[in-house]
Design a protein around this motif. Structure first.
Motif, mmCIF file in Angstrom:
data_model
loop_
_atom_site.group_PDB
_atom_site.id
_atom_site.type_symbol
_atom_site.label_atom_id
_atom_site.label_comp_id
_atom_site.label_asym_id
_atom_site.label_seq_id
_atom_site.Cartn_x
_atom_site.Cartn_y
_atom_site.Cartn_z
ATOM 1 N N ILE A 325 0.831 -1.203 0.000
ATOM 2 C CA ILE A 325 0.000 0.000 0.000
ATOM 3 C C ILE A 325 0.862 1.249 0.000
ATOM 4 O O ILE A 325 0.541 2.255 -0.645
ATOM 5 N N SER A 326 1.993 1.210 0.718
ATOM 6 C CA SER A 326 2.871 2.382 0.823
ATOM 7 C C SER A 326 3.446 2.817 -0.520
ATOM 8 O O SER A 326 3.900 3.954 -0.667
ATOM 9 N N GLN A 327 3.407 1.953 -1.510
ATOM 10 C CA GLN A 327 3.908 2.307 -2.838
ATOM 11 C C GLN A 327 2.922 3.193 -3.603
ATOM 12 O O GLN A 327 3.318 3.836 -4.580
ATOM 13 N N VAL A 328 1.656 3.225 -3.155
ATOM 14 C CA VAL A 328 0.653 4.000 -3.893
ATOM 15 C C VAL A 328 -0.072 5.040 -3.033
ATOM 16 O O VAL A 328 -0.763 5.904 -3.568
ATOM 17 N N VAL A 329 0.081 4.964 -1.716
ATOM 18 C CA VAL A 329 -0.579 5.924 -0.825
ATOM 19 C C VAL A 329 0.472 6.602 0.034
ATOM 20 O O VAL A 329 1.240 5.927 0.724
ATOM 21 N N ARG A 330 0.503 7.920 -0.020
ATOM 22 C CA ARG A 330 1.487 8.679 0.764
ATOM 23 C C ARG A 330 0.919 9.202 2.078
ATOM 24 O O ARG A 330 1.661 9.476 3.015
ATOM 25 N N GLU A 331 -0.412 9.367 2.128
ATOM 26 C CA GLU A 331 -1.016 9.918 3.341
ATOM 27 C C GLU A 331 -1.087 8.877 4.454
ATOM 28 O O GLU A 331 -0.894 7.674 4.218
ATOM 29 N N LYS A 332 -1.371 9.334 5.667
ATOM 30 C CA LYS A 332 -1.486 8.430 6.808
ATOM 31 C C LYS A 332 -2.716 7.556 6.637
ATOM 32 O O LYS A 332 -3.795 8.019 6.276
ATOM 33 N N ILE A 333 -2.556 6.266 6.902
ATOM 34 C CA ILE A 333 -3.638 5.296 6.735
ATOM 35 C C ILE A 333 -4.470 5.203 8.016
ATOM 36 O O ILE A 333 -3.919 5.057 9.109
ATOM 37 N N ASP A 334 -5.781 5.312 7.874
ATOM 38 C CA ASP A 334 -6.690 5.113 8.999
ATOM 39 C C ASP A 334 -7.038 3.623 9.031
ATOM 40 O O ASP A 334 -8.010 3.176 8.423
ATOM 41 N N LEU A 335 -6.254 2.867 9.753
ATOM 42 C CA LEU A 335 -6.400 1.414 9.772
ATOM 43 C C LEU A 335 -7.723 0.991 10.391
ATOM 44 O O LEU A 335 -8.369 0.035 9.928
ATOM 45 N N ASP A 336 -8.146 1.701 11.429
ATOM 46 C CA ASP A 336 -9.409 1.355 12.085
ATOM 47 C C ASP A 336 -10.578 1.467 11.108
ATOM 48 O O ASP A 336 -11.473 0.610 11.097
ATOM 49 N N LEU A 337 -10.565 2.504 10.279
ATOM 50 C CA LEU A 337 -11.644 2.688 9.310
ATOM 51 C C LEU A 337 -11.593 1.609 8.233
ATOM 52 O O LEU A 337 -12.636 1.088 7.824
ATOM 53 N N LEU A 338 -10.389 1.256 7.779
ATOM 54 C CA LEU A 338 -10.261 0.188 6.782
ATOM 55 C C LEU A 338 -10.825 -1.122 7.310
ATOM 56 O O LEU A 338 -11.560 -1.835 6.600
ATOM 57 N N VAL A 339 -10.501 -1.446 8.557
ATOM 58 C CA VAL A 339 -10.981 -2.693 9.151
ATOM 59 C C VAL A 339 -12.495 -2.649 9.319
ATOM 60 O O VAL A 339 -13.205 -3.627 9.023
ATOM 61 N N LYS A 340 -13.004 -1.526 9.777
ATOM 62 C CA LYS A 340 -14.453 -1.372 9.970
ATOM 63 C C LYS A 340 -15.198 -1.596 8.659
ATOM 64 O O LYS A 340 -16.178 -2.357 8.595
ATOM 65 N N ARG A 341 -14.729 -0.943 7.579
ATOM 66 C CA ARG A 341 -15.393 -1.068 6.274
ATOM 67 C C ARG A 341 -15.266 -2.490 5.723
ATOM 68 O O ARG A 341 -16.185 -3.000 5.087
ATOM 69 N N THR A 342 -14.136 -3.117 5.969
ATOM 70 C CA THR A 342 -13.953 -4.499 5.517
ATOM 71 C C THR A 342 -14.987 -5.414 6.158
ATOM 72 O O THR A 342 -15.644 -6.211 5.474
#
Length: 369
Positions: A325-342
């Motif tokens: 993911i770090s190769q295509v996203v430079r901003e800080k990742i909201d991991l909690d939101l990613l997990v919630k949506r998953t």
């Protein structure tokens, strides 16, 4: 247990098969809305030829171009505003997955007057006839009852689905895919590869559907590099058919954990769908390995020529696609939101061959960061 194989009502395929579009549309009605992407179909000359062919049959056509990749619900409303007062006999989507999905959503909206957001999580029961004509080899939307759209307000990429969204007619003309840029060919091809693998390993897989998923796995692995790196038309043709097979496969099994995780990556961070799937696929295979039957794992290992997760990573690198993911996203990742949506994508998560806990999703995202 009775199983139903759901496929488009009619499938026409082969090089030059787009030439029958006029006669085929005439069997459906007299007035059609055509949706296409931004410019490639026009630049290639295919769009003008298609419209010219359709008009030979005294069909009325309104063409709307410029459908963006990964569209949002506002695009639906903008299109509907442009065509107010028209009564169409069918909606034609000529393009990649986003265009075909938009055709499905417009067909649903015009028939039912409902908003796509209102259909989230519900079965779509009615839509105008849909004619799907792919110009990429990846999403398989020409074969499925699914359409993906994004609600930018809450950054939610979601699915509407139902048998009414399965195309009445699919025309698979490989020549329409020959002008795809290498990156598009690679990322859409990996999307199809993910479809085939997820279907094959899903809880809903059946012996008949596995003929489609296994055939797609074999052909995509063998022909995608030739289509992307060497631009071989014969390989591109095989990819066009393999993407359709993979679409048939997921239409009858649904996807699994890869797609549950990739949709929020697209909705929140705008990672193109195929690229997001590719990043997740090796980790998904490692996670599920203990639950894959010996027969299926042997098939994957023999087809890929080694350890499946490692061979998929090698394929991604060979195609010059990112693996993190770090190769295509430079901003800080909201991991909690990613997990919630998953975890909100319950039908994907519950279809995964290995039971999925919240901590598993966190660990998988950590693995691909």
């Amino acid at each position: 247990m009775a199983n139903i194989l759901e496929i488009p009502k009619k499938v026409i395929y082969g090089r030059g098969s787009i030439s029958v579009i006029g006669s085929e549309l005439k069997k459906i009605g007299n007035k059609f809305l055509f949706l296409t992407g931004k410019s490639s179909l026009k630049k290639s000359g295919h769009l003008d030829k298609i419209v010219e062919e359709v008009k030979k049959y005294d069909l009325e056509v309104i063409v709307i171009t410029g459908i963006p990749s990964e569209p949002n619900v506002d695009v639906v409303y903008q299109i509907c505003d442009k065509i107010t007062g028209n009564n169409f006999d069918g909606i034609v989507g000529i393009g990649g997955g986003s265009v075909m999905d938009m055709a499905k959503i417009i067909a649903f909206r015009l028939k039912t007057k409902l908003n796509p957001i209102d259909a989230k999580g519900k079965e779509v029961e009615d839509a105008l006839p849909i004619i799907a004509i792919p110009t990429t080899s990846g999403t398989g939307s020409e074969a499925t009852k699914f359409a993906v759209i994004t609600d930018d307000v809450v950054k939610d990429k979601f699915i509407i689905m139902g048998s009414a969204l399965i195309p009445t007619l699919a025309i698979i003309d490989p020549e329409l895919t020959f002008t795809m840029p290498p990156l598009v060919a690679a990322s859409t091809g990996i999307d199809a590869f993910s479809h085939a693998i997820e279907s094959y390993l899903s809880r809903n897989s059946t012996p008949i559907v596995e003929y489609f998923s296994k055939s797609a796995i074999v052909d995509i692995y063998n022909f995608l590099p030739e289509a992307v790196l060497n631009q071989l038309e014969s390989a591109k043709e095989r990819m066009a058919y393999a993407a359709f097979w993979a679409g048939v496969a997921i239409n009858n099994t649904k996807t699994t954990l890869v797609h549950a995780m990739s949709r929020p990556l697209g909705g929140i961070y705008k990672i193109p769908h195929g690229i997001a799937n590719g990043i997740l696929l090796p980790a998904y295979l490692r996670f599920n390995a203990p639950f894959i039957s010996d027969e299926k794992y042997k098939f994957l290992k023999n087809t890929l020529g080694g350890d499946p997760p490692e061979k998929v990573e090698e394929l991604l690198k060979k195609l010059n696609l990112p693996t993190k993911i770090s190769q295509v996203v430079r901003e800080k990742i909201d991991l909690d939101l990613l997990v919630k949506r998953t975890l909100e994508a319950k039908f994907n998560v519950e279809n995964n061959i290995r039971p999925v806990k919240e901590e598993d999703v966190y660990n998988l995202f950590y693995e691909v960061m």
